[in-house]
Design an enzyme around this catalytic site. Structure first.
Site, PDB file in Angstrom:
ATOM      1  N   HIS A  93     -18.106 -35.667 -13.843  1.00 37.70           N
ATOM      2  CA  HIS A  93     -19.310 -35.225 -13.092  1.00 37.70           C
ATOM      3  C   HIS A  93     -20.103 -34.466 -14.724  1.00 37.70           C
ATOM      4  CE1 HIS A  93     -21.189 -30.800 -12.524  1.00 37.70           C
ATOM      5  NE2 HIS A  93     -21.095 -31.181 -11.028  1.00 37.70           N
ATOM      6  N   GLU A 165     -25.960 -37.360  -8.308  1.00 37.48           N
ATOM      7  CA  GLU A 165     -26.433 -35.742  -9.387  1.00 37.48           C
ATOM      8  C   GLU A 165     -27.124 -35.775 -10.085  1.00 37.48           C
ATOM      9  OE1 GLU A 165     -22.848 -33.000  -7.309  1.00 37.48           O
ATOM     10  OE2 GLU A 165     -22.475 -32.959  -9.668  1.00 37.48           O
TER      11      GLU A 165
HETATM   12  P1  13P Z   1     -24.778 -26.892  -7.240  1.00 35.92           P
HETATM   13  O1  13P Z   1     -24.932 -27.063  -5.760  1.00 35.92           O
HETATM   14  O2  13P Z   1     -25.154 -25.214  -7.469  1.00 35.92           O
HETATM   15  O3  13P Z   1     -26.603 -27.347  -7.691  1.00 35.92           O
HETATM   16  O4  13P Z   1     -23.898 -27.550  -7.534  1.00 35.92           O
HETATM   17  C1  13P Z   1     -24.190 -29.163  -8.284  1.00 35.92           C
HETATM   18  C2  13P Z   1     -22.988 -29.582  -8.496  1.00 35.92           C
HETATM   19  O5  13P Z   1     -22.687 -30.023  -9.627  1.00 35.92           O
HETATM   20  C3  13P Z   1     -21.814 -29.846  -8.072  1.00 35.92           C
HETATM   21  O6  13P Z   1     -21.140 -30.971  -8.331  1.00 35.92           O
END
Ligand code: 13P
Length: 256
Positions: A93, A165
């Site tokens: 992450h 992401e």
């Molecule tokens: P948000 O949905 O709060 O933007 O976070 C995304 C995230 O980092 C999920 O792993």
């Protein structure tokens, strides 16, 4: 392929709060056939929640684990300790990469350890805002994807999930922006193209690719209909039971 809806609770909820949330969510949830519901609580809550969870309805993920099974690694929890407790683990992450300094080498070792311990890894990749503005998105995605998968054997490659992401779209970030479905589509296409070059067409087609970054009930449907997106990784909205439940219903609707 199922649609994966994963709630990443990050550093939120103590054990009692996590247990109450799980209880309420399970009560509310039908048995989704085509939607895999996963929540990722803090490490301390995993063991108690694993005794409480109805695995027919949902699954548990760890947010992180260490690649060595045991030894002098103060403060770490290993994949082997989590074996049987969780079904999934989020790996790489951006918060681990940029706050805790994890690089692709570390991520690769964790991916290998997860698969070895029968835990499905969710490999997170994504460019920062400045990388995007310098036109480096494709290189970053490629490097993180290939770097992260380096120690996963060809025969295990079908046990992996990818989550795209973009760091600039994560809600907790400074000046977070919303990624447009077109921007997501472009990068997801690139992910599948890269996978195809390395592992072939079948792997590239069958690998679940999730999207994460400021997902909420009003945009979940749009992201889930982006070609090549098989699910969502949700931070903030997964902490609010009604929003997470709404997103699950949207996922079910999109599937039918
Ligand atoms: P948000 O949905 O709060 O933007 O976070 C995304 C995230 O980092 C999920 O792993």
């Amino acid at each position: 392929m199922k649609t994966f809806i994963v709630g990443n609770w990050k550093l939120n909820f103590n054990v009692g709060e996590a247990s109450i949330y799980l209880h309420k969510l399970q009560k509310k949830l039908p048995n989704y056939r085509d939607v895999e519901v996963v929540v990722a609580p803090s490490t301390i809550a995993l063991q108690p929640l694993s005794l409480q969870i109805d695995r027919h309805k949902m699954k548990l993920a760890a947010q992180n684990a260490f690649y060595r099974d045991y030894g002098a690694f103060t403060g770490e929890t290993s994949f082997s300790q989590l074996r049987g407790v969780v079904d999934y683990c989020i790996i790489g992450h951006s918060e681990r990469r940029y706050i805790f300094g994890e690089d692709d080498k570390m991520v690769a070792k964790k991916m290998e350890a997860a698969v070895r311990n029968k835990i499905t890894p969710i490999l997170c990749i994504g460019e920062t805002e400045s990388e995007r503005s310098f036109g480096e998105t494709a290189d970053v995605i490629r490097d993180q994807l290939l770097g992260g998968l380096r120690d996963v054997s060809e025969e295990d490659i079908d046990k992996v999930l990818i989550a795209y992401e973009p760091v600039w779209a994560i809600s907790s970030g400074k000046n977070a922006k919303i990624a447009s479905p077109d921007e997501v589509a472009e990068v997801v296409k690139l992910i599948r193209k890269t996978l195809e070059e390395i592992y072939g067409e079948k792997v590239a087609e069958n690998m679940p690719v999730l999207f994460g970054g400021s997902v909420n009930p009003s945009n979940a449907g749009a992201y889930l209909t982006v070609p090549g997106v098989n699910g969502l990784l949700i931070g903030g909205a997964s902490l609010i039971l009604s929003e997470f439940a709404d997103i699950l219903e949207i996922a079910k609707r999109v599937r039918s």
